[in-house]
Design an enzyme around this catalytic site. Sequence first.
Site, PDB file in Angstrom:
ATOM      1  N   ASP A 222       0.770  -1.236  -0.301  1.00  0.00           N
ATOM      2  CA  ASP A 222       0.022   0.126   0.407  1.00  0.00           C
ATOM      3  C   ASP A 222       1.047   1.427  -0.273  1.00  0.00           C
ATOM      4  O   ASP A 222       1.999   1.287   0.692  1.00  0.00           O
ATOM      5  CB  ASP A 222      -0.964  -0.344   1.265  1.00  0.00           C
ATOM      6  CG  ASP A 222      -1.620   0.939   1.514  1.00  0.00           C
ATOM      7  OD1 ASP A 222      -2.869   1.113   0.370  1.00  0.00           O
ATOM      8  OD2 ASP A 222      -1.552   2.191   2.087  1.00  0.00           O
TER       9      ASP A 222
ATOM     10  N   GLU B 164       2.259  -0.171  -5.169  1.00  0.00           N
ATOM     11  CA  GLU B 164       0.833   0.415  -5.405  1.00  0.00           C
ATOM     12  C   GLU B 164       1.815   2.047  -5.163  1.00  0.00           C
ATOM     13  O   GLU B 164       2.344   2.329  -4.537  1.00  0.00           O
ATOM     14  CB  GLU B 164      -0.392   1.050  -3.821  1.00  0.00           C
ATOM     15  CG  GLU B 164      -1.569   2.176  -5.000  1.00  0.00           C
ATOM     16  CD  GLU B 164      -2.408   2.053  -3.746  1.00  0.00           C
ATOM     17  OE1 GLU B 164      -3.371   2.217  -3.744  1.00  0.00           O
ATOM     18  OE2 GLU B 164      -1.820   2.260  -2.614  1.00  0.00           O
TER      19      GLU B 164
END
Length: 540
Positions: free
Chosen positions: A202, A271
Amino acid sequence: MTEKQEWWRGAVIYQVYPRSFFDSNNDGIGDLPGVTAKMDYIASLGVDAIWLSPFFTSPMKDFGYDVSDYCGVDPIFGNLTDFDELIQSAHHHGLKVMIDQVLNHSSDQHPWFIESRQSHDNPKADWYIWADANPDGTVPNNWLSVFGGPAWHWDSRRRQYYLHNFLDSQPDLNFHNPDVVDALLETVEFWLKRGVDGFRLDTANYYYHDSELRNNPPKKEIVEGSIGVRLDNPYAYQLHLYDKSRPENIGFLQRLRSLLDKYPNTTTVGEVGCDFALNTMAAYTQGNDKLHMCYSFDLLTHDSSMTHIRHTMETIEAGLGDGWPCWSIGNHDVERVATRWGKNHDALAKSKVYMTMLLSLRGSVCLYQGEELGLPEAELDFDQLVDPFGITFWPEFKGRDGCRTPIPWKNEALGGFTKSTRPWLPVAKEQSHLAVSEQEGNRHSVLHAYRDFLHVRRSHPALRFGDITFLYNDQTTLTFLRRYQSRTLYVALNTSNQDKILPVEHSLSALTLPEAVKSGYLDGNTVILPPFSVLIAHVL
Protein backbone atom coordinates in the site's frame (compact mmCIF):
# COMPACT_ATOMS: atom_id res chain seq x y z
CA MET A 1 15.10 -17.41 -13.56
CA THR A 2 12.67 -19.73 -15.28
CA GLU A 3 9.09 -18.82 -16.11
CA LYS A 4 7.94 -21.12 -13.29
CA GLN A 5 10.14 -19.30 -10.76
CA GLU A 6 8.94 -15.93 -12.03
CA TRP A 7 5.30 -16.97 -11.73
CA TRP A 8 4.36 -13.34 -11.08
CA ARG A 9 5.50 -12.20 -14.52
CA GLY A 10 2.34 -12.06 -16.59
CA ALA A 11 0.27 -13.37 -13.67
CA VAL A 12 -3.36 -12.49 -13.11
CA ILE A 13 -3.97 -11.56 -9.47
CA TYR A 14 -7.53 -11.60 -8.14
CA GLN A 15 -8.10 -8.99 -5.44
CA VAL A 16 -10.32 -10.15 -2.60
CA TYR A 17 -11.77 -7.53 -0.27
CA PRO A 18 -12.56 -9.92 2.58
CA ARG A 19 -15.23 -7.77 4.28
CA SER A 20 -17.40 -8.06 1.16
CA PHE A 21 -16.55 -11.46 -0.27
CA PHE A 22 -18.46 -14.06 1.76
CA ASP A 23 -19.68 -14.08 5.35
CA SER A 24 -19.21 -17.55 6.84
CA ASN A 25 -20.52 -16.87 10.34
CA ASN A 26 -23.45 -14.58 9.46
CA ASP A 27 -22.34 -11.54 11.45
CA GLY A 28 -22.72 -9.33 8.37
CA ILE A 29 -18.99 -9.08 7.63
CA GLY A 30 -17.03 -11.24 5.22
CA ASP A 31 -14.15 -13.19 6.72
CA LEU A 32 -11.19 -15.46 6.01
CA PRO A 33 -13.17 -18.72 6.29
CA GLY A 34 -15.55 -17.15 3.79
CA VAL A 35 -12.70 -16.74 1.31
CA THR A 36 -11.65 -20.34 1.87
CA ALA A 37 -15.25 -21.48 1.30
CA LYS A 38 -15.22 -19.81 -2.12
CA MET A 39 -11.77 -21.01 -3.20
CA ASP A 40 -13.27 -23.34 -5.83
CA TYR A 41 -14.91 -20.33 -7.46
CA ILE A 42 -11.71 -18.28 -7.47
CA ALA A 43 -9.72 -21.16 -8.94
CA SER A 44 -12.35 -21.72 -11.63
CA LEU A 45 -11.68 -18.24 -13.00
CA GLY A 46 -8.22 -19.24 -14.18
CA VAL A 47 -6.30 -16.63 -12.18
CA ASP A 48 -2.83 -17.27 -10.79
CA ALA A 49 -3.02 -15.66 -7.36
CA ILE A 50 -5.24 -13.89 -4.87
CA TRP A 51 -4.46 -10.62 -3.11
CA LEU A 52 -6.14 -10.22 0.24
CA SER A 53 -6.94 -6.69 1.33
CA PRO A 54 -6.03 -6.10 5.00
CA PHE A 55 -7.36 -8.50 7.62
CA PHE A 56 -4.96 -7.40 10.39
CA THR A 57 -6.01 -6.33 13.87
CA SER A 58 -7.42 -2.83 13.51
CA PRO A 59 -9.91 -0.36 14.97
CA MET A 60 -11.29 -0.25 11.40
CA LYS A 61 -11.46 3.52 11.09
CA ASP A 62 -10.16 2.98 7.55
CA PHE A 63 -11.36 -0.62 7.35
CA GLY A 64 -8.07 -2.37 7.98
CA TYR A 65 -5.70 0.14 6.42
CA ASP A 66 -5.13 1.37 9.98
CA VAL A 67 -3.19 -1.50 11.54
CA SER A 68 -2.84 -1.93 15.30
CA ASP A 69 -1.08 -5.33 15.11
CA TYR A 70 0.89 -6.24 12.00
CA CYS A 71 1.09 -9.90 13.02
CA GLY A 72 -2.49 -10.50 14.12
CA VAL A 73 -5.80 -11.30 12.47
CA ASP A 74 -8.69 -9.09 13.53
CA PRO A 75 -11.37 -11.21 15.22
CA ILE A 76 -14.02 -10.07 12.75
CA PHE A 77 -12.06 -11.93 10.06
CA GLY A 78 -11.09 -14.99 12.11
CA ASN A 79 -7.73 -15.96 13.54
CA LEU A 80 -4.28 -17.14 12.49
CA THR A 81 -5.49 -20.72 12.16
CA ASP A 82 -8.12 -19.53 9.69
CA PHE A 83 -5.41 -17.74 7.75
CA ASP A 84 -3.22 -20.86 7.68
CA GLU A 85 -6.15 -22.90 6.41
CA LEU A 86 -6.78 -20.30 3.68
CA ILE A 87 -3.14 -20.54 2.57
CA GLN A 88 -3.35 -24.33 2.51
CA SER A 89 -6.57 -24.29 0.49
CA ALA A 90 -5.23 -21.76 -2.01
CA HIS A 91 -2.04 -23.72 -2.55
CA HIS A 92 -4.06 -26.92 -2.96
CA HIS A 93 -5.97 -25.16 -5.75
CA GLY A 94 -2.74 -24.01 -7.40
CA LEU A 95 -3.18 -20.40 -6.32
CA LYS A 96 -0.55 -18.10 -4.83
CA VAL A 97 -1.51 -15.83 -1.93
CA MET A 98 -0.47 -12.20 -1.63
CA ILE A 99 -1.40 -10.00 1.31
CA ASP A 100 -1.61 -6.24 1.76
CA GLN A 101 1.22 -4.58 3.68
CA VAL A 102 0.39 -1.13 5.05
CA LEU A 103 3.88 -0.05 6.06
CA ASN A 104 3.67 3.71 5.64
CA HIS A 105 1.43 4.28 8.64
CA SER A 106 -0.14 2.45 11.54
CA SER A 107 -3.24 3.01 13.60
CA ASP A 108 -2.99 5.52 16.43
CA GLN A 109 -3.98 2.55 18.59
CA HIS A 110 -0.83 0.60 17.69
CA PRO A 111 1.34 0.03 20.80
CA TRP A 112 4.23 1.73 19.01
CA PHE A 113 2.30 4.98 18.66
CA ILE A 114 0.79 4.79 22.14
CA GLU A 115 4.33 4.66 23.51
CA SER A 116 5.69 7.25 21.08
CA ARG A 117 3.18 9.91 22.10
CA GLN A 118 3.94 9.58 25.83
CA SER A 119 7.05 11.76 25.87
CA HIS A 120 9.99 13.17 23.89
CA ASP A 121 12.49 10.68 25.31
CA ASN A 122 10.82 7.26 25.44
CA PRO A 123 12.35 4.39 23.40
CA LYS A 124 9.88 4.93 20.55
CA ALA A 125 9.74 8.72 20.73
CA ASP A 126 10.95 9.11 17.14
CA TRP A 127 9.25 6.09 15.60
CA TYR A 128 6.71 8.50 14.13
CA ILE A 129 7.14 11.91 12.50
CA TRP A 130 6.81 14.61 15.14
CA ALA A 131 7.44 18.32 14.65
CA ASP A 132 7.13 21.46 16.73
CA ALA A 133 4.52 24.04 15.91
CA ASN A 134 5.54 27.25 14.23
CA PRO A 135 6.00 30.18 16.66
CA ASP A 136 2.39 31.19 16.05
CA GLY A 137 1.13 27.66 16.76
CA THR A 138 0.40 26.75 13.16
CA VAL A 139 1.33 23.49 11.47
CA PRO A 140 5.00 22.85 10.59
CA ASN A 141 4.58 23.15 6.81
CA ASN A 142 2.02 23.16 4.00
CA TRP A 143 1.72 19.40 3.50
CA LEU A 144 -1.84 18.15 3.02
CA SER A 145 -3.64 14.93 3.80
CA VAL A 146 -5.06 12.86 0.94
CA PHE A 147 -8.29 12.74 2.96
CA GLY A 148 -8.56 16.51 3.25
CA GLY A 149 -7.02 19.27 5.37
CA PRO A 150 -3.49 19.60 6.81
CA ALA A 151 -1.34 16.48 7.08
CA TRP A 152 -0.53 17.40 10.69
CA HIS A 153 -2.46 16.67 13.88
CA TRP A 154 -1.78 18.28 17.26
CA ASP A 155 -1.04 15.98 20.18
CA SER A 156 -1.58 17.70 23.51
CA ARG A 157 0.56 15.30 25.51
CA ARG A 158 3.74 15.79 23.48
CA ARG A 159 2.72 19.32 22.53
CA GLN A 160 3.81 18.61 18.99
CA TYR A 161 2.23 17.81 15.66
CA TYR A 162 2.48 14.36 14.05
CA LEU A 163 2.31 13.66 10.33
CA HIS A 164 -0.55 11.71 8.77
CA ASN A 165 -0.85 11.45 4.99
CA PHE A 166 -4.32 9.96 5.38
CA LEU A 167 -6.69 9.98 8.39
CA ASP A 168 -5.45 11.66 11.57
CA SER A 169 -5.87 8.23 13.18
CA GLN A 170 -3.20 6.89 10.77
CA PRO A 171 0.11 8.43 11.92
CA ASP A 172 3.02 8.03 9.51
CA LEU A 173 5.95 5.89 10.64
CA ASN A 174 9.43 7.44 10.56
CA PHE A 175 11.45 5.44 8.02
CA HIS A 176 14.48 7.61 8.72
CA ASN A 177 14.78 5.67 11.99
CA PRO A 178 16.57 2.34 11.26
CA ASP A 179 14.81 0.67 14.21
CA VAL A 180 11.45 1.32 12.52
CA VAL A 181 12.66 -0.23 9.28
CA ASP A 182 13.98 -3.29 11.12
CA ALA A 183 10.71 -3.72 13.01
CA LEU A 184 8.59 -3.45 9.87
CA LEU A 185 10.74 -5.95 7.99
CA GLU A 186 10.32 -8.36 10.90
CA THR A 187 6.56 -8.16 10.44
CA VAL A 188 6.97 -8.87 6.73
CA GLU A 189 9.06 -11.94 7.52
CA PHE A 190 6.43 -13.14 9.99
CA TRP A 191 4.04 -13.65 7.07
CA LEU A 192 6.71 -15.08 4.78
CA LYS A 193 7.32 -17.77 7.39
CA ARG A 194 3.59 -18.54 7.36
CA GLY A 195 3.77 -19.30 3.64
CA VAL A 196 2.57 -16.19 1.83
CA ASP A 197 3.77 -15.88 -1.74
CA GLY A 198 4.00 -12.11 -1.92
CA PHE A 199 2.81 -8.70 -0.88
CA ARG A 200 0.81 -5.86 -2.31
CA LEU A 201 2.44 -2.74 -0.85
CA ASP A 202 0.00 0.00 0.00
CA THR A 203 1.20 3.54 -0.87
CA ALA A 204 4.66 2.20 -1.72
CA ASN A 205 6.08 5.62 -2.62
CA TYR A 206 5.04 7.33 0.63
CA TYR A 207 7.46 5.68 3.03
CA TYR A 208 10.03 8.46 3.32
CA HIS A 209 9.46 12.16 3.82
CA ASP A 210 11.82 15.09 3.41
CA SER A 211 13.71 15.31 6.71
CA GLU A 212 13.89 19.11 6.38
CA LEU A 213 10.08 19.33 6.06
CA ARG A 214 10.30 21.68 3.10
CA ASN A 215 7.05 23.08 1.73
CA ASN A 216 5.62 21.54 -1.43
CA PRO A 217 5.39 23.98 -4.34
CA PRO A 218 2.05 24.63 -6.03
CA LYS A 219 1.21 22.84 -9.23
CA LYS A 220 1.66 25.11 -12.20
CA GLU A 221 -1.23 23.52 -14.03
CA ILE A 222 -4.19 21.67 -12.54
CA VAL A 223 -6.33 19.69 -14.97
CA GLU A 224 -9.47 18.27 -13.36
CA GLY A 225 -10.09 14.70 -14.41
CA SER A 226 -6.42 13.90 -14.92
CA ILE A 227 -4.87 11.22 -12.77
CA GLY A 228 -5.95 11.65 -9.16
CA VAL A 229 -7.09 15.26 -9.63
CA ARG A 230 -10.37 16.40 -8.09
CA LEU A 231 -10.71 20.11 -7.52
CA ASP A 232 -12.90 19.54 -4.47
CA ASN A 233 -9.78 18.22 -2.70
CA PRO A 234 -6.92 20.73 -2.21
CA TYR A 235 -4.40 17.86 -2.21
CA ALA A 236 -4.43 18.18 -6.01
CA TYR A 237 -3.17 21.77 -5.84
CA GLN A 238 0.35 20.82 -4.75
CA LEU A 239 3.30 19.27 -6.53
CA HIS A 240 4.20 16.59 -4.01
CA LEU A 241 7.98 16.81 -4.10
CA TYR A 242 8.76 16.53 -0.41
CA ASP A 243 6.05 14.46 1.28
CA LYS A 244 6.43 11.32 -0.88
CA SER A 245 8.43 9.64 -3.68
CA ARG A 246 11.69 10.59 -1.97
CA PRO A 247 14.98 9.14 -3.25
CA GLU A 248 15.64 7.45 0.11
CA ASN A 249 12.76 5.09 -0.70
CA ILE A 250 14.96 3.19 -3.13
CA GLY A 251 17.25 1.95 -0.36
CA PHE A 252 14.34 0.58 1.66
CA LEU A 253 12.90 -1.23 -1.37
CA GLN A 254 16.30 -2.85 -1.91
CA ARG A 255 16.33 -4.08 1.69
CA LEU A 256 12.82 -5.42 1.27
CA ARG A 257 13.83 -7.24 -1.91
CA SER A 258 16.84 -8.77 -0.17
CA LEU A 259 14.48 -10.21 2.43
CA LEU A 260 12.13 -11.66 -0.16
CA ASP A 261 15.02 -13.17 -2.08
CA LYS A 262 15.59 -15.41 0.95
CA TYR A 263 12.16 -16.92 0.28
CA PRO A 264 12.16 -18.31 -3.29
CA ASN A 265 9.25 -17.60 -5.63
CA THR A 266 7.85 -14.71 -3.59
CA THR A 267 6.97 -11.36 -5.10
CA THR A 268 5.90 -7.77 -4.51
CA VAL A 269 3.61 -5.37 -6.30
CA GLY A 270 3.75 -1.75 -5.21
CA GLU A 271 0.96 0.81 -5.41
CA VAL A 272 2.39 4.06 -6.78
CA GLY A 273 0.37 7.24 -6.69
CA CYS A 274 2.24 10.43 -7.56
CA ASP A 275 2.64 13.14 -10.17
CA PHE A 276 5.29 11.11 -12.01
CA ALA A 277 3.86 7.63 -11.44
CA LEU A 278 5.06 5.98 -14.64
CA ASN A 279 8.63 7.17 -14.04
CA THR A 280 8.42 5.97 -10.46
CA MET A 281 7.12 2.57 -11.58
CA ALA A 282 10.16 2.22 -13.81
CA ALA A 283 12.60 3.29 -11.09
CA TYR A 284 11.08 0.93 -8.52
CA THR A 285 11.15 -2.18 -10.75
CA GLN A 286 14.38 -1.82 -12.73
CA GLY A 287 17.55 -3.71 -11.91
CA ASN A 288 16.05 -6.84 -10.33
CA ASP A 289 16.88 -5.50 -6.85
CA LYS A 290 13.77 -3.60 -5.75
CA LEU A 291 10.10 -4.34 -6.34
CA HIS A 292 9.08 -7.06 -8.76
CA MET A 293 6.11 -5.06 -10.09
CA CYS A 294 4.32 -1.74 -9.64
CA TYR A 295 0.98 -0.36 -10.66
CA SER A 296 -0.21 3.21 -10.88
CA PHE A 297 -3.56 4.97 -11.03
CA ASP A 298 -3.15 5.77 -14.73
CA LEU A 299 -5.83 3.25 -15.74
CA LEU A 300 -8.03 4.00 -12.74
CA THR A 301 -9.24 7.35 -14.09
CA HIS A 302 -12.40 8.21 -16.00
CA ASP A 303 -10.46 8.37 -19.28
CA SER A 304 -11.20 5.13 -21.11
CA SER A 305 -10.11 6.37 -24.52
CA MET A 306 -7.78 4.16 -26.50
CA THR A 307 -5.61 7.25 -26.98
CA HIS A 308 -5.07 7.35 -23.22
CA ILE A 309 -4.44 3.60 -23.02
CA ARG A 310 -1.85 3.70 -25.78
CA HIS A 311 -0.12 6.80 -24.38
CA THR A 312 0.10 5.22 -20.92
CA MET A 313 1.50 1.95 -22.26
CA GLU A 314 4.02 3.55 -24.58
CA THR A 315 5.21 5.96 -21.89
CA ILE A 316 5.97 3.16 -19.43
CA GLU A 317 7.48 0.94 -22.14
CA ALA A 318 9.85 3.74 -23.17
CA GLY A 319 11.34 4.03 -19.69
CA LEU A 320 10.77 0.62 -18.13
CA GLY A 321 13.96 -1.14 -19.20
CA ASP A 322 14.06 -4.52 -17.47
CA GLY A 323 11.31 -3.49 -15.04
CA TRP A 324 7.83 -4.97 -15.06
CA PRO A 325 4.40 -3.33 -14.78
CA CYS A 326 1.16 -4.52 -13.28
CA TRP A 327 -2.11 -3.05 -14.53
CA SER A 328 -5.60 -2.75 -13.11
CA ILE A 329 -8.71 -0.92 -14.23
CA GLY A 330 -10.56 -1.31 -10.94
CA ASN A 331 -9.94 -1.79 -7.23
CA HIS A 332 -11.38 -1.07 -3.79
CA ASP A 333 -10.62 2.67 -4.03
CA VAL A 334 -12.28 3.69 -7.30
CA GLU A 335 -15.70 3.63 -8.93
CA ARG A 336 -16.40 0.29 -10.55
CA VAL A 337 -15.19 0.07 -14.12
CA ALA A 338 -18.60 -0.94 -15.53
CA THR A 339 -19.92 2.45 -14.38
CA ARG A 340 -16.76 4.54 -14.69
CA TRP A 341 -15.95 3.42 -18.23
CA GLY A 342 -19.24 1.85 -19.25
CA LYS A 343 -21.12 5.05 -18.34
CA ASN A 344 -24.20 2.84 -17.94
CA HIS A 345 -24.57 2.48 -21.72
CA ASP A 346 -23.86 -1.02 -23.08
CA ALA A 347 -21.86 -1.51 -19.88
CA LEU A 348 -21.79 -5.31 -20.00
CA ALA A 349 -20.68 -5.41 -23.64
CA LYS A 350 -17.99 -2.84 -22.90
CA SER A 351 -16.88 -4.79 -19.83
CA LYS A 352 -15.97 -7.74 -22.01
CA VAL A 353 -13.90 -5.60 -24.38
CA TYR A 354 -12.08 -3.81 -21.56
CA MET A 355 -11.41 -7.19 -19.96
CA THR A 356 -9.88 -8.51 -23.18
CA MET A 357 -7.81 -5.35 -23.54
CA LEU A 358 -6.47 -5.54 -19.98
CA LEU A 359 -5.60 -9.21 -20.28
CA SER A 360 -3.84 -8.64 -23.60
CA LEU A 361 -1.56 -5.77 -22.55
CA ARG A 362 2.04 -6.34 -21.53
CA GLY A 363 2.38 -6.81 -17.81
CA SER A 364 0.75 -8.58 -14.93
CA VAL A 365 -2.87 -7.87 -14.06
CA CYS A 366 -4.90 -7.21 -10.92
CA LEU A 367 -8.62 -8.03 -11.18
CA TYR A 368 -10.87 -6.67 -8.46
CA GLN A 369 -13.62 -8.95 -7.18
CA GLY A 370 -16.86 -8.35 -9.04
CA GLU A 371 -15.24 -7.16 -12.26
CA GLU A 372 -15.72 -10.67 -13.59
CA LEU A 373 -19.46 -10.13 -13.05
CA GLY A 374 -19.59 -6.70 -14.70
CA LEU A 375 -20.93 -5.18 -11.48
CA PRO A 376 -21.89 -1.50 -11.67
CA GLU A 377 -21.17 0.95 -8.87
CA ALA A 378 -23.69 0.58 -6.06
CA GLU A 379 -25.83 3.65 -5.43
CA LEU A 380 -25.85 4.49 -1.72
CA ASP A 381 -27.54 7.21 0.29
CA PHE A 382 -25.49 9.40 2.60
CA ASP A 383 -26.82 7.67 5.71
CA GLN A 384 -25.57 4.33 4.34
CA LEU A 385 -21.96 5.47 3.96
CA VAL A 386 -19.22 4.20 6.26
CA ASP A 387 -16.16 5.37 4.29
CA PRO A 388 -14.62 8.42 6.03
CA PHE A 389 -13.30 9.68 2.69
CA GLY A 390 -16.78 9.65 1.16
CA ILE A 391 -18.42 11.19 4.22
CA THR A 392 -15.93 14.08 4.14
CA PHE A 393 -16.37 14.92 0.46
CA TRP A 394 -20.07 14.13 -0.03
CA PRO A 395 -21.86 14.85 -2.33
CA GLU A 396 -19.24 15.90 -4.92
CA PHE A 397 -17.40 12.65 -4.20
CA LYS A 398 -19.44 9.73 -2.96
CA GLY A 399 -16.50 7.79 -1.59
CA ARG A 400 -15.42 4.20 -1.96
CA ASP A 401 -18.36 2.33 -0.49
CA GLY A 402 -20.07 1.94 -3.86
CA CYS A 403 -17.33 -0.40 -5.09
CA ARG A 404 -17.08 -2.26 -1.78
CA THR A 405 -20.62 -3.60 -1.36
CA PRO A 406 -20.97 -7.38 -0.89
CA ILE A 407 -20.54 -9.76 -3.79
CA PRO A 408 -23.94 -11.08 -4.97
CA TRP A 409 -23.64 -14.86 -5.05
CA LYS A 410 -27.38 -15.41 -5.50
CA ASN A 411 -30.25 -13.32 -6.86
CA GLU A 412 -31.94 -12.75 -3.53
CA ALA A 413 -32.32 -10.01 -0.93
CA LEU A 414 -28.98 -10.59 0.83
CA GLY A 415 -27.25 -11.87 -2.27
CA GLY A 416 -26.19 -15.14 -0.66
CA PHE A 417 -23.44 -13.12 1.01
CA THR A 418 -24.81 -13.46 4.54
CA LYS A 419 -27.85 -14.44 6.56
CA SER A 420 -27.47 -11.37 8.74
CA THR A 421 -30.15 -8.75 8.23
CA ARG A 422 -27.56 -6.00 8.71
CA PRO A 423 -24.53 -6.56 6.46
CA TRP A 424 -21.79 -3.98 6.97
CA LEU A 425 -22.78 -2.41 3.64
CA PRO A 426 -26.09 -3.10 1.91
CA VAL A 427 -26.27 -5.68 -0.85
CA ALA A 428 -26.90 -3.59 -3.97
CA LYS A 429 -30.27 -4.27 -5.57
CA GLU A 430 -28.98 -3.06 -8.95
CA GLN A 431 -26.43 -5.89 -8.90
CA SER A 432 -28.78 -8.76 -8.06
CA HIS A 433 -29.45 -9.77 -11.67
CA LEU A 434 -25.68 -10.13 -12.14
CA ALA A 435 -25.29 -12.63 -9.29
CA VAL A 436 -22.93 -15.54 -9.79
CA SER A 437 -25.85 -17.97 -9.78
CA GLU A 438 -27.49 -16.05 -12.64
CA GLN A 439 -24.36 -15.86 -14.77
CA GLU A 440 -23.19 -19.45 -14.32
CA GLY A 441 -26.02 -20.72 -16.52
CA ASN A 442 -25.59 -18.08 -19.23
CA ARG A 443 -22.78 -18.95 -21.65
CA HIS A 444 -22.75 -15.33 -22.90
CA SER A 445 -22.39 -13.73 -19.47
CA VAL A 446 -19.54 -11.49 -18.38
CA LEU A 447 -18.47 -14.20 -15.93
CA HIS A 448 -18.02 -16.73 -18.73
CA ALA A 449 -16.26 -14.15 -20.87
CA TYR A 450 -13.69 -13.59 -18.11
CA ARG A 451 -13.32 -17.24 -17.21
CA ASP A 452 -12.97 -18.43 -20.79
CA PHE A 453 -10.62 -15.65 -21.89
CA LEU A 454 -8.41 -16.15 -18.85
CA HIS A 455 -7.91 -19.72 -20.02
CA VAL A 456 -7.16 -18.47 -23.55
CA ARG A 457 -4.51 -16.18 -22.07
CA ARG A 458 -2.91 -19.10 -20.25
CA SER A 459 -2.56 -21.02 -23.50
CA HIS A 460 -0.81 -18.20 -25.39
CA PRO A 461 2.58 -17.22 -23.90
CA ALA A 462 2.70 -14.14 -26.13
CA LEU A 463 -0.17 -12.65 -24.09
CA ARG A 464 1.64 -13.32 -20.82
CA PHE A 465 5.27 -12.62 -21.62
CA GLY A 466 5.53 -11.07 -25.06
CA ASP A 467 6.76 -7.67 -26.18
CA ILE A 468 4.16 -5.15 -27.32
CA THR A 469 4.06 -2.87 -30.37
CA PHE A 470 1.14 -0.54 -30.98
CA LEU A 471 -0.10 -0.17 -34.54
CA TYR A 472 -3.20 2.02 -34.62
CA ASN A 473 -5.68 3.78 -32.41
CA ASP A 474 -8.46 6.29 -32.42
CA GLN A 475 -10.59 7.18 -29.41
CA THR A 476 -12.44 3.85 -29.36
CA THR A 477 -10.25 1.45 -31.35
CA LEU A 478 -6.84 -0.02 -30.59
CA THR A 479 -4.58 -2.50 -32.37
CA PHE A 480 -1.22 -3.90 -31.33
CA LEU A 481 1.12 -6.88 -31.64
CA ARG A 482 2.36 -9.22 -28.90
CA ARG A 483 5.57 -11.11 -29.76
CA TYR A 484 7.12 -13.97 -27.82
CA GLN A 485 9.86 -16.17 -29.24
CA SER A 486 8.66 -17.24 -32.73
CA ARG A 487 4.98 -16.37 -32.18
CA THR A 488 3.26 -13.05 -32.87
CA LEU A 489 -0.35 -12.23 -32.09
CA TYR A 490 -2.35 -9.36 -33.55
CA VAL A 491 -4.96 -7.83 -31.21
CA ALA A 492 -7.74 -5.47 -32.31
CA LEU A 493 -10.35 -3.95 -29.98
CA ASN A 494 -13.49 -1.93 -30.68
CA THR A 495 -15.02 -0.27 -27.59
CA SER A 496 -17.65 1.67 -29.56
CA ASN A 497 -21.19 0.92 -30.71
CA GLN A 498 -20.15 1.48 -34.36
CA ASP A 499 -18.63 -0.89 -36.91
CA LYS A 500 -14.91 -0.36 -37.47
CA ILE A 501 -13.07 -1.42 -40.63
CA LEU A 502 -9.28 -1.54 -40.43
CA PRO A 503 -6.75 -2.40 -43.13
CA VAL A 504 -3.87 -4.65 -42.06
CA GLU A 505 -0.45 -5.21 -43.58
CA HIS A 506 0.02 -8.65 -42.04
CA SER A 507 -1.22 -12.06 -43.11
CA LEU A 508 -3.46 -13.19 -40.27
CA SER A 509 -5.18 -16.34 -39.05
CA ALA A 510 -7.88 -15.55 -36.52
CA LEU A 511 -8.06 -17.34 -33.18
CA THR A 512 -11.35 -18.79 -32.09
CA LEU A 513 -12.43 -16.72 -29.10
CA PRO A 514 -14.86 -17.79 -26.40
CA GLU A 515 -18.50 -17.50 -27.42
CA ALA A 516 -19.11 -15.01 -24.62
CA VAL A 517 -16.69 -12.57 -26.32
CA LYS A 518 -18.01 -10.90 -29.46
CA SER A 519 -15.54 -11.57 -32.28
CA GLY A 520 -14.43 -9.50 -35.19
CA TYR A 521 -13.50 -11.23 -38.43
CA LEU A 522 -11.17 -11.05 -41.41
CA ASP A 523 -12.17 -10.14 -44.94
CA GLY A 524 -9.05 -10.50 -47.05
CA ASN A 525 -6.56 -7.93 -45.77
CA THR A 526 -9.24 -6.08 -43.81
CA VAL A 527 -10.30 -6.46 -40.18
CA ILE A 528 -14.02 -6.00 -39.54
CA LEU A 529 -14.87 -5.09 -35.96
CA PRO A 530 -18.58 -4.98 -35.14
CA PRO A 531 -19.62 -2.94 -32.09
CA PHE A 532 -17.91 -4.02 -28.85
CA SER A 533 -15.88 -6.74 -30.51
CA VAL A 534 -12.39 -8.21 -30.43
CA LEU A 535 -10.15 -9.93 -32.95
CA ILE A 536 -7.02 -11.84 -31.98
CA ALA A 537 -5.07 -13.52 -34.76
CA HIS A 538 -1.79 -15.27 -35.41
CA VAL A 539 0.55 -13.31 -37.66
CA LEU A 540 1.62 -15.73 -40.36
